[in-house]
Motif scaffolding. Structure first.
Motif, PDB file in Angstrom:
ATOM      1  N   GLU A   1     -49.306-124.226 -42.732  1.00  0.00           N
ATOM      2  CA  GLU A   1     -48.334-123.178 -42.459  1.00  0.00           C
ATOM      3  C   GLU A   1     -47.401-123.569 -41.325  1.00  0.00           C
ATOM      4  OE1 GLU A   1     -48.211-118.409 -41.242  1.00  0.00           O
ATOM      5  OE2 GLU A   1     -50.110-119.401 -41.754  1.00  0.00           O
ATOM      6  N   ASP A   2     -47.951-124.204 -40.301  1.00  0.00           N
ATOM      7  CA  ASP A   2     -47.160-124.633 -39.149  1.00  0.00           C
ATOM      8  C   ASP A   2     -47.937-125.685 -38.372  1.00  0.00           C
ATOM      9  OD1 ASP A   2     -49.138-123.191 -37.809  1.00  0.00           O
ATOM     10  OD2 ASP A   2     -47.872-121.407 -37.609  1.00  0.00           O
ATOM     11  N   VAL A   3     -47.412-126.098 -37.218  1.00  0.00           N
ATOM     12  CA  VAL A   3     -48.045-127.138 -36.409  1.00  0.00           C
ATOM     13  C   VAL A   3     -49.389-126.663 -35.863  1.00  0.00           C
ATOM     14  CG1 VAL A   3     -47.806-128.585 -34.349  1.00  0.00           C
ATOM     15  CG2 VAL A   3     -45.836-128.166 -35.792  1.00  0.00           C
ATOM     16  N   ASP A   4     -49.489-125.388 -35.521  1.00  0.00           N
ATOM     17  CA  ASP A   4     -50.751-124.872 -34.989  1.00  0.00           C
ATOM     18  C   ASP A   4     -51.872-125.022 -36.011  1.00  0.00           C
ATOM     19  OD1 ASP A   4     -49.589-124.194 -32.590  1.00  0.00           O
ATOM     20  OD2 ASP A   4     -49.191-122.116 -33.173  1.00  0.00           O
ATOM     21  N   ALA A   5     -51.569-124.736 -37.267  1.00  0.00           N
ATOM     22  CA  ALA A   5     -52.582-124.873 -38.319  1.00  0.00           C
ATOM     23  C   ALA A   5     -52.980-126.340 -38.491  1.00  0.00           C
ATOM     24  CB  ALA A   5     -52.064-124.300 -39.636  1.00  0.00           C
ATOM     25  N   LEU A   6     -51.995-127.238 -38.436  1.00  0.00           N
ATOM     26  CA  LEU A   6     -52.292-128.667 -38.527  1.00  0.00           C
ATOM     27  C   LEU A   6     -53.142-129.108 -37.338  1.00  0.00           C
ATOM     28  CD1 LEU A   6     -51.986-131.565 -39.564  1.00  0.00           C
ATOM     29  CD2 LEU A   6     -49.729-131.646 -38.483  1.00  0.00           C
ATOM     30  N   ARG A   7     -52.820-128.623 -36.137  1.00  0.00           N
ATOM     31  CA  ARG A   7     -53.574-128.993 -34.937  1.00  0.00           C
ATOM     32  C   ARG A   7     -55.033-128.564 -35.067  1.00  0.00           C
ATOM     33  NH1 ARG A   7     -50.821-126.406 -31.764  1.00  0.00           N
ATOM     34  NH2 ARG A   7     -49.391-128.028 -31.006  1.00  0.00           N
ATOM     35  N   ARG A   8     -55.264-127.340 -35.536  1.00  0.00           N
ATOM     36  CA  ARG A   8     -56.635-126.860 -35.692  1.00  0.00           C
ATOM     37  C   ARG A   8     -57.415-127.722 -36.690  1.00  0.00           C
ATOM     38  NH1 ARG A   8     -53.965-121.807 -35.532  1.00  0.00           N
ATOM     39  NH2 ARG A   8     -54.012-121.643 -37.823  1.00  0.00           N
ATOM     40  N   ALA A   9     -56.775-128.055 -37.782  1.00  0.00           N
ATOM     41  CA  ALA A   9     -57.447-128.869 -38.800  1.00  0.00           C
ATOM     42  C   ALA A   9     -57.717-130.281 -38.290  1.00  0.00           C
ATOM     43  CB  ALA A   9     -56.585-128.926 -40.063  1.00  0.00           C
ATOM     44  N   ALA A  10     -56.743-130.860 -37.560  1.00  0.00           N
ATOM     45  CA  ALA A  10     -56.928-132.212 -37.029  1.00  0.00           C
ATOM     46  C   ALA A  10     -58.056-132.243 -36.001  1.00  0.00           C
ATOM     47  CB  ALA A  10     -55.623-132.710 -36.411  1.00  0.00           C
ATOM     48  N   LEU A  11     -58.149-131.208 -35.160  1.00  0.00           N
ATOM     49  CA  LEU A  11     -59.219-131.145 -34.166  1.00  0.00           C
ATOM     50  C   LEU A  11     -60.583-130.998 -34.842  1.00  0.00           C
ATOM     51  CD1 LEU A  11     -57.506-128.886 -31.474  1.00  0.00           C
ATOM     52  CD2 LEU A  11     -58.338-131.234 -31.119  1.00  0.00           C
ATOM     53  N   ARG A  12     -60.665-130.166 -35.863  1.00  0.00           N
ATOM     54  CA  ARG A  12     -61.920-130.020 -36.601  1.00  0.00           C
ATOM     55  C   ARG A  12     -62.326-131.349 -37.249  1.00  0.00           C
ATOM     56  NH1 ARG A  12     -64.025-125.415 -38.565  1.00  0.00           N
ATOM     57  NH2 ARG A  12     -64.090-126.224 -40.707  1.00  0.00           N
ATOM     58  N   GLU A  13     -61.344-132.064 -37.808  1.00  0.00           N
ATOM     59  CA  GLU A  13     -61.633-133.352 -38.445  1.00  0.00           C
ATOM     60  C   GLU A  13     -62.111-134.370 -37.411  1.00  0.00           C
ATOM     61  OE1 GLU A  13     -61.635-136.208 -41.703  1.00  0.00           O
ATOM     62  OE2 GLU A  13     -61.896-134.047 -41.452  1.00  0.00           O
ATOM     63  N   PHE A  14     -61.453-134.409 -36.250  1.00  0.00           N
ATOM     64  CA  PHE A  14     -61.831-135.361 -35.198  1.00  0.00           C
ATOM     65  C   PHE A  14     -63.265-135.085 -34.739  1.00  0.00           C
ATOM     66  CE2 PHE A  14     -62.323-136.515 -30.741  1.00  0.00           C
ATOM     67  CZ  PHE A  14     -61.912-137.839 -30.743  1.00  0.00           C
ATOM     68  N   CYS A  15     -63.578-133.814 -34.470  1.00  0.00           N
ATOM     69  CA  CYS A  15     -64.913-133.459 -33.994  1.00  0.00           C
ATOM     70  C   CYS A  15     -65.979-133.734 -35.058  1.00  0.00           C
ATOM     71  CB  CYS A  15     -64.950-132.001 -33.568  1.00  0.00           C
ATOM     72  SG  CYS A  15     -63.984-131.672 -32.063  1.00  0.00           S
ATOM     73  N   PHE A  16     -65.657-133.454 -36.301  1.00  0.00           N
ATOM     74  CA  PHE A  16     -66.614-133.701 -37.384  1.00  0.00           C
ATOM     75  C   PHE A  16     -66.939-135.193 -37.489  1.00  0.00           C
ATOM     76  CE2 PHE A  16     -66.994-134.794 -41.999  1.00  0.00           C
ATOM     77  CZ  PHE A  16     -68.310-134.400 -42.140  1.00  0.00           C
ATOM     78  N   LEU A  17     -65.909-136.039 -37.475  1.00  0.00           N
ATOM     79  CA  LEU A  17     -66.147-137.477 -37.595  1.00  0.00           C
ATOM     80  C   LEU A  17     -66.934-138.008 -36.402  1.00  0.00           C
ATOM     81  CD1 LEU A  17     -62.722-138.680 -39.055  1.00  0.00           C
ATOM     82  CD2 LEU A  17     -64.898-138.421 -40.265  1.00  0.00           C
ATOM     83  N   ARG A  18     -66.679-137.441 -35.224  1.00  0.00           N
ATOM     84  CA  ARG A  18     -67.426-137.861 -34.040  1.00  0.00           C
ATOM     85  C   ARG A  18     -68.899-137.475 -34.183  1.00  0.00           C
ATOM     86  NH1 ARG A  18     -65.385-135.512 -28.424  1.00  0.00           N
ATOM     87  NH2 ARG A  18     -66.210-133.618 -29.409  1.00  0.00           N
TER      88      ARG A  18
END
Length: 445
Positions: A423-440
Motif C-alpha cells: 500500500e505504501d512505504v510503511d507497509a513495505l518497511r513492516r514486511a521487510a523488518l518481519r522478513e529480516f527478523c525471521f531469517l535471523r
C-alpha cells in the motif's frame, strides 16, 4: 527467379509466402528499394514502409529500379501511395486502396498509416487503418447495421482521431460520447467481430497473386518510357543509403529473440507477463481508454522511479538500450496497463491463489508463511521495529533491495513499494523488518 516483398503490419511474411515464393523483408526505409534493386531481382513488391520515425521510400529509387528493368508493384499501404504517384511512369498498383488514391478520392497519408510494434513482435499493428475503418463501416451500412448518416458521422469521427488512436473500441467509445444512438452502437459492436473488413490485407494478397501470375508468364525486363537522370542529388542519395540503415538500427528478429528467451529459461515467466499485458491492453481498448497528459506523465514518472532513472540522460539512454522507437506509444500502452491493473486489482488478488497452485508454488509459500508467523510470535516479534531488528533505516533498505532482491536501492521508495504490491512505504518497511527478523531466527536455529 528472385523477388523481394516489403511488408510488416499489413501482412505477415508467413501469410505472404503462401501466395508467392519470395524474400519477405521488413517495412521499407528510404534506400531499401534501391538496395534491393542492386540484387537484380525480377520484381519488387512494396506493401509497407516507414514514414514517420525514419525517412520514407523516395520516388527516385523506384524510378531507378524500374529503369534497370525491374518490375515494381505497390499495394495496400505505402505501396498504394507510391503506386498512385508513379503509375504514369510504370509502377504497377494493385487493389481498391491504390485505385481510390489514383482517382483522387483520398489524398492523406494517414488513410493507410497505423501504429505498429517492432520487428521482435512481428510488426503487429497497434491501431486500425482509416481505409479499413471506411471499408468496415461501408460493409456495416450494406448489412443494415448502420444507416448512411450514421456511417458518414462515424467516418468523420474516425478521421478526426490521430492515426495511432484509431481502433474500433476507441471509435465506439467516442461515438457514444458524441451522442450517437446507443442501440445502433451496440448492434455495430456485436457485428464487428465477424463483419470487420481488413482492406489493406486483402489488397496486399491481391498484389502477391497478380505478381505470381505476371511473373509466371516470364514478361522479361521492365520497359520504361523515360530516361533516368543521374543527378548529383541522386548520387549523394545513393551514398547515404547505407548510412541511413545503420542509423535506423536493426531490431532483433522475433525468431532470434524467442530462441534466446527459451534457451535462457526465462520464457515461462516472461510469457505469463506478456499474456497479462496483452489482456490488459485489450481491456483498455475495449473500454475505449485514451490516457490524458496527466496519466501519461504519471506512468512515465512511475517507470523512471522503478528503474532508478530519475535523471533525464539515463532515462533517454535506457529508452535507446531497450530499442523503444516510439516512446509516446510505449508510454501510452504503459498508462493503459497500469490503469487496468488498478481497476482489476481485487479480481487479480482473487485469482492469485489459483495461479500459485497452477505454478506449483502455493504449498511451499503457505508453509513458509505459517513457519514465519510461528517463529515471530514465539520471539515476540510480530511487529518488529528498527530497534528490535538492530538496523538503521538505510541498512534495512540496503539489506532488502541489494542483498535480498539483488537490485539497487531505489531513489523513490513510495512508487517502488506500490509496484511491489504494498500500500505504501510503511507497509513495505513492516514486511521487510518481519522478513529480516525471521531469517535471523532461522539462521540461529
Amino acid at each position: 527467379m528472385k523477388v523481394y516483398i516489403f511488408t510488416g503490419p499489413t501482412l505477415r511474411a508467413e501469410e505472404g509466402r503462401a501466395e508467392l515464393d519470395a524474400v519477405f523483408l521488413p517495412p521499407a526505409l528510404q534506400g531499401d528499394v534501391y538496395r534491393a534493386a542492386l540484387e537484380r531481382p525480377a520484381a519488387i513488391g512494396l506493401i509497407d514502409g516507414c514514414f514517420e520515425r525514419a525517412p520514407a521510400v523516395w520516388h527516385k529509387e523506384i524510378l531507378w529500379a524500374m529503369s534497370e528493368g525491374i518490375h515494381v508493384y505497390g499495394s495496400a499501404s505505402m505501396g498504394a501511395l507510391r503506386a498512385a504517384e508513379l503509375a504514369p511512369f510504370g509502377m504497377e498498383g494493385v487493389g481498391t486502396i491504390f485505385e481510390a488514391f489514383q482517382r483522387g478520392e483520398w489524398e492523406d497519408d494517414d488513410e493507410v498509416a497505423v501504429s505498429h510494434a517492432g520487428a521482435e513482435d512481428g510488426f503487429r499493428p497497434l491501431s486500425e487503418a482509416m481505409v479499413n475503418l471506411r471499408a468496415t463501416l461501408a460493409s456495416a451500412e450494406r448489412a443494415g447495421v448502420v444507416g448512411a448518416r450514421e456511417r458518414a458521422r462515424l467516418e468523420r469521427l474516425a478521421k478526426e482521431m490521430d492515426y495511432p488512436e484509431r481502433s474500433y473500441p476507441a471509435l465506439l467509445a467516442r461515438a457514444s460520447r458524441e451522442g450517437l444512438p446507443a442501440s445502433m452502437l451496440e448492434a455495430l459492436r456485436a457485428w464487428l467481430p465477424k463483419g470487420q473488413v481488413n482492406q489493406k490485407r486483402a489488397d496486399a494478397l491481391s498484389m502477391l497473386r497478380r505478381m505470381r501470375e505476371h511473373l509466371a508468364s516470364r514478361p522479361g525486363p521492365k520497359q520504361v518510357s523515360y530516361t533516368f537522370a543521374h543527378t548529383d542529388a541522386w548520387e549523394e542519395a545513393r551514398r547515404r543509403c547505407e548510412r541511413l540503415r545503420l542509423e535506423a538500427g536493426a531490431a532483433l528478429p522475433r525468431d532470434s529473440l524467442m530462441e534466446e528467451l527459451r534457451v535462457s529459461g526465462l520464457f515461462p515467466r516472461v510469457h505469463h507477463g506478456a499474456l497479462a499485458r496483452a489482456l490488459a491492453l485489450e481491456e483498455a481498448q475495449r473500454q475505449g481508454l485514451e490516457p490524458d497528459a496527466a496519466a501519461l506523465q504519471e506512468a512515465c514518472d512511475a517507470l523512471r522511479a522503478e528503474h532508478g532513472l530519475l535523471e533525464v540522460d539515463p532515462f533517454l539512454r535506457w529508452l535507446r538500450e531497450q530499442r523503444i522507437e516510439d516512446p509516446a506509444r510505449f508510454l501510452r500502452e504503459e498508462a493503459q496497463v497500469r490503469w487496468v491493473e488498478t481497476v482489476l486489482e481485487p479480481e487479480v488478488e482473487r485469482c492469485l491463489p489459483e495461479h500459485l497452485r497452477s505454478t506449483g508454488e502455493y504449498g511451499s509459500l503457505l508453509e513458509r508463511t505459517r513457519r514465519k508467523a510461528h517463529a515471530l510470535a514465539k520471539a515476540g516479534l510480530q511487529r518488529p521495529g528498527l530497534a528490535e531488528a538492530g538496523l538503521t533505516e538505510e541498512a534495512l533498505w540496503c539489506w532488502y533491495f541489494t542483498e535480498r532482491l539483488g537490485v539497487p536501492v531505489p531513489t523513490a521508495l513510495d512508487p517502488c513499494a506500490r509496484r511491489l504490491g504494498f500500500e505504501d512505504v510503511d507497509a513495505l518497511r513492516r514486511a521487510a523488518l518481519r522478513e529480516f527478523c525471521f531469517l535471523r531466527l532461522e539462521s540461529a536455529r
